[in-house]
Design a protein around this motif. Structure first.
Motif, PDB file in Angstrom:
ATOM      1  N   ARG A 195       0.866  -1.191   0.000  1.00  0.00           N
ATOM      2  CA  ARG A 195       0.000   0.000   0.000  1.00  0.00           C
ATOM      3  C   ARG A 195       0.892   1.226   0.000  1.00  0.00           C
ATOM      4  O   ARG A 195       1.821   1.329   0.787  1.00  0.00           O
ATOM      5  CB  ARG A 195      -0.888  -0.001   1.249  1.00  0.00           C
ATOM      6  N   TYR A 196       0.610   2.115  -0.905  1.00  0.00           N
ATOM      7  CA  TYR A 196       1.453   3.306  -1.034  1.00  0.00           C
ATOM      8  C   TYR A 196       0.788   4.519  -0.393  1.00  0.00           C
ATOM      9  O   TYR A 196      -0.444   4.617  -0.403  1.00  0.00           O
ATOM     10  CB  TYR A 196       1.700   3.597  -2.515  1.00  0.00           C
ATOM     11  N   ARG A 201      -0.596   8.321  -0.201  1.00  0.00           N
ATOM     12  CA  ARG A 201      -1.273   9.171  -1.191  1.00  0.00           C
ATOM     13  C   ARG A 201      -0.723  10.598  -1.135  1.00  0.00           C
ATOM     14  O   ARG A 201      -0.485  11.120  -0.054  1.00  0.00           O
ATOM     15  CB  ARG A 201      -2.779   9.242  -0.883  1.00  0.00           C
ATOM     16  N   TYR A 202      -0.560  11.170  -2.309  1.00  0.00           N
ATOM     17  CA  TYR A 202      -0.063  12.556  -2.374  1.00  0.00           C
ATOM     18  C   TYR A 202      -0.945  13.386  -3.282  1.00  0.00           C
ATOM     19  O   TYR A 202      -1.549  12.869  -4.219  1.00  0.00           O
ATOM     20  CB  TYR A 202       1.368  12.591  -2.919  1.00  0.00           C
ATOM     21  N   THR A 203      -0.976  14.691  -3.026  1.00  0.00           N
ATOM     22  CA  THR A 203      -1.660  15.608  -3.948  1.00  0.00           C
ATOM     23  C   THR A 203      -0.644  16.075  -4.992  1.00  0.00           C
ATOM     24  O   THR A 203       0.572  15.955  -4.788  1.00  0.00           O
ATOM     25  CB  THR A 203      -2.190  16.861  -3.207  1.00  0.00           C
ATOM     26  N   THR A 208       5.013  12.215 -11.803  1.00  0.00           N
ATOM     27  CA  THR A 208       3.858  11.318 -11.824  1.00  0.00           C
ATOM     28  C   THR A 208       3.744  10.689 -13.200  1.00  0.00           C
ATOM     29  O   THR A 208       4.191  11.246 -14.203  1.00  0.00           O
ATOM     30  CB  THR A 208       2.530  12.062 -11.539  1.00  0.00           C
ATOM     31  N   THR A 245      -1.621   7.721 -12.337  1.00  0.00           N
ATOM     32  CA  THR A 245      -1.959   8.131 -10.971  1.00  0.00           C
ATOM     33  C   THR A 245      -0.857   7.749  -9.986  1.00  0.00           C
ATOM     34  O   THR A 245      -1.049   7.823  -8.777  1.00  0.00           O
ATOM     35  CB  THR A 245      -3.280   7.467 -10.526  1.00  0.00           C
ATOM     36  N   GLU A 246       0.317   7.337 -10.527  1.00  0.00           N
ATOM     37  CA  GLU A 246       1.393   6.908  -9.641  1.00  0.00           C
ATOM     38  C   GLU A 246       2.463   7.994  -9.468  1.00  0.00           C
ATOM     39  O   GLU A 246       2.684   8.805 -10.364  1.00  0.00           O
ATOM     40  CB  GLU A 246       2.034   5.632 -10.188  1.00  0.00           C
ATOM     41  N   GLY A 284       4.538   6.384  -4.258  1.00  0.00           N
ATOM     42  CA  GLY A 284       3.190   6.709  -3.798  1.00  0.00           C
ATOM     43  C   GLY A 284       2.195   6.748  -4.928  1.00  0.00           C
ATOM     44  O   GLY A 284       2.507   6.388  -6.073  1.00  0.00           O
ATOM     45  N   GLU A 285       0.988   7.168  -4.566  1.00  0.00           N
ATOM     46  CA  GLU A 285      -0.080   7.330  -5.555  1.00  0.00           C
ATOM     47  C   GLU A 285      -0.764   8.668  -5.343  1.00  0.00           C
ATOM     48  O   GLU A 285      -0.709   9.230  -4.249  1.00  0.00           O
ATOM     49  CB  GLU A 285      -1.094   6.183  -5.416  1.00  0.00           C
ATOM     50  N   SER A 317      -3.788  11.171  -4.721  1.00  0.00           N
ATOM     51  CA  SER A 317      -5.063  11.088  -4.003  1.00  0.00           C
ATOM     52  C   SER A 317      -6.194  10.991  -5.009  1.00  0.00           C
ATOM     53  O   SER A 317      -6.131  11.619  -6.068  1.00  0.00           O
ATOM     54  CB  SER A 317      -5.292  12.336  -3.157  1.00  0.00           C
ATOM     55  N   PRO A 318      -7.236  10.197  -4.665  1.00  0.00           N
ATOM     56  CA  PRO A 318      -8.328   9.983  -5.632  1.00  0.00           C
ATOM     57  C   PRO A 318      -8.976  11.292  -6.097  1.00  0.00           C
ATOM     58  O   PRO A 318      -9.336  11.426  -7.271  1.00  0.00           O
ATOM     59  CB  PRO A 318      -9.337   9.139  -4.854  1.00  0.00           C
TER      60      PRO A 318
END
Ligand code: HEM
Ligand code: MTE
Ligand code: MO
Length: 434
Positions: free
Chosen positions: A3-4, A6-8, A25, A28-29, A80-81, A83-84
């Motif tokens: 699990r990574y 989350r970043y903006t 990026t 979304t990664e 990371g990924e 943020s949704p």
């Protein structure tokens, strides 16, 4: 699977240099590629152009990345990924006159956001002879107008009250399409270097306020003739009472005053000068930042006269009354300052003089000892052909790939073969070295 965090996108944007770590990026990664920067086959400078943002727009320029082993390599650096909620664009601020401006390529070096003024990084400018539309420098004085192409009309006012109103379809169908390869340069190009000699007012352009495209559109000459302008218009006024063609844009300031500029009627009517009402740029419709749906394109002349988002064309005994024709874009001798300047006393800039600059290596760069490839551009101004480029060591021959900066010969043949001297001379091109 791990699990990574989350970043903006704003958090990713804080990592733009090796000292703050280099993040990018892809989809979304999120990746921390700091340790790959020095290993990058395309060089550390290029990978850093994408630092803090998305890789996609850069990889679209360098298709070499569209191979599985590149993505595999990238996977090793994942941290990371996104943020949704980052998937949705932020809501537009409707109170902002610039809220309707178009999206821009992240590689552009922004000198001002509102209005938008930006230039391509030097390394990307000399990557190709024609500057890709999304990297072409942008010089806006005002917000970008939104134009509905179906209801667009161009007003053309000839002498003696004759006038035309042309839809986009009429402009395309009534007049033969003419194409020309031409370099546009803003009068402010390289102002940041001038400021190092003596401070000057205005946007701090580096060497990229110049770009080249293949433009397509109707000849201004043909449209003026259709509006009843004769080759002898203005003849009775005598030689020193030159007539002019005034252009207005659809972009306007808070008081409703549009951008405007003019060129001498003689240039507008000259078949050799190839002034266009352009609706195509490098084979595509004009991008919004470059004047969609129609702009003026005056080869060899300061960019300021190539009015974008063209609303009207009018033949007149006087130059454009616009601020940008009367109170800006004029040259003065070094003793004139902002207290003593008399704009009425100086002619408006039209043709620009020769220009050349080195794009790689950049000033201050550390370079390995031995043979060095120096890249740059040269532009003749006024539509004249580039005859020769010379540097400290006295080499000459052309700007293609300049081997051995300051020593030896540069193969003039390279210039001739790649861009074609003939084409240069006829087509107003700047020679962008490779
Ligand atoms: C070449 C990876 C970002 C420009 C390559 C190659 C790899 C690579 C593996 C060699 C490909 C091959 O020849 O098979 C990456 C990674 C990046 C990145 C992992 C980001 C994390 C960029 C960016 C640019 C760029 C942002 C340009 C703005 C180039 C160029 C080459 C290249 C010009 C070709 C070099 C040559 O053939 O001489 N890159 N790259 N790269 N890359 Fe990148
Ligand atoms: N036309 C309109 N309508 N509004 C503008 O702000 N800027 C001018 C010219 N035409 C401008 C305009 C200036 S100063 C330059 S250098 C060129 O557009 C830049 O064209 P580009 O943005 O397509 O590179
Ligand atoms: Mo300009």
């Amino acid at each position: 699977p791990p699990r990574y965090p989350r970043y903006t996108r704003a958090e990713v944007a804080q990592h733009r240099s090796p000292s703050e770590r280099v993040w990018v990026t892809y989809g979304t990664e999120v990746f921390d590629v700091t340790d790959f920067v020095e290993l990058h086959p395309g060089g550390p400078d290029r990978i850093l152009l994408a630092a803090g943002g998305a890789l996609e727009p850069f990889w679209a320029l360098y298709a070499v990345h569209g191979q599985p082993h590149v993505l595999e390599l990238l996977r090793d650096y994942k941290v990371g990924e996104l943020s949704p909620e980052e998937a949705a664009p932020p809501p537009a601020d409707t109170g902002d006159p610039f809220a309707g401006d178009p999206p821009r390529h992240p590689a552009l070096r922004v000198n001002s956001w509102k209005p938008f003024n930006a230039e391509p990084p030097p390394e990307l400018l000399t990557r190709s002879f024609l500057t890709p539309n999304e990297l072409f420098f942008t010089r806006n004085h005002l917000p970008v107008p939104s134009v509905e192409p179906g209801s667009y009309r161009l007003r053309v006012e000839g002498p003696g009250g004759r006038s035309l109103s042309l839809s986009l379809a009429e402009l395309r169908q009534r007049f033969p399409k003419h194409e020309v390869t031409a370099t546009l340069q803003c009068a402010g190009n390289r102002r940041s270097e001038m400021s190092r000699v003596r401070p000057v007012k205005g946007l701090a352009w580096d060497i990229g306020a110049i770009s080249t495209a293949r433009w397509g559109g109707a000849r201004l000459r043909d449209v003026l003739l259709a509006a009843g302008v004769g080759d002898n218009t203005g003849d009775d006024t005598g030689d020193d009472n030159e007539w002019h063609v005034c252009f207005e844009g659809l972009d306007a300031d808070a008081s409703g005053t549009p951008y405007g500029a003019s060129i001498p009627l003689k240039r507008a009517l000259s078949a050799e000068a190839e002034v266009l009402l352009a609706y195509e740029m490098n084979g595509q419709e004009l991008p919004r930042d470059h004047g969609f749906p129609v702009r003026v394109l005056v080869p060899g002349v300061v960019g300021a006269r190539s009015v974008k988002w063209l609303r009207s064309v009018a033949v007149s005994a006087a130059e454009s009354p616009s601020h940008w024709q009367q109170k800006d874009y004029k040259g003065f001798c070094p003793s004139v300052d902002w207290d003593s300047v008399d704009f009425g006393a100086a002619p408006a800039i039209q043709e620009l003089p020769v220009q050349s600059a080195i794009t790689e290596p950049r000033p201050g760069a550390a370079v390995p000892a031995g043979e060095l490839t120096v890249k740059g551009y040269a532009w003749s101004g006024g539509g004249r052909e580039v005859v020769r480029v010379s540097g400290d060591g006295g080499w000459a021959g052309g700007v293609g790939e300049l081997m051995g900066w300051g020593i030896g010969e540069i193969g003039g043949g390279k210039w001739g073969n790649e861009w074609g001297m003939g084409e240069m001379g006829n087509e107003w091109g700047g020679g962008l070295g490779k």
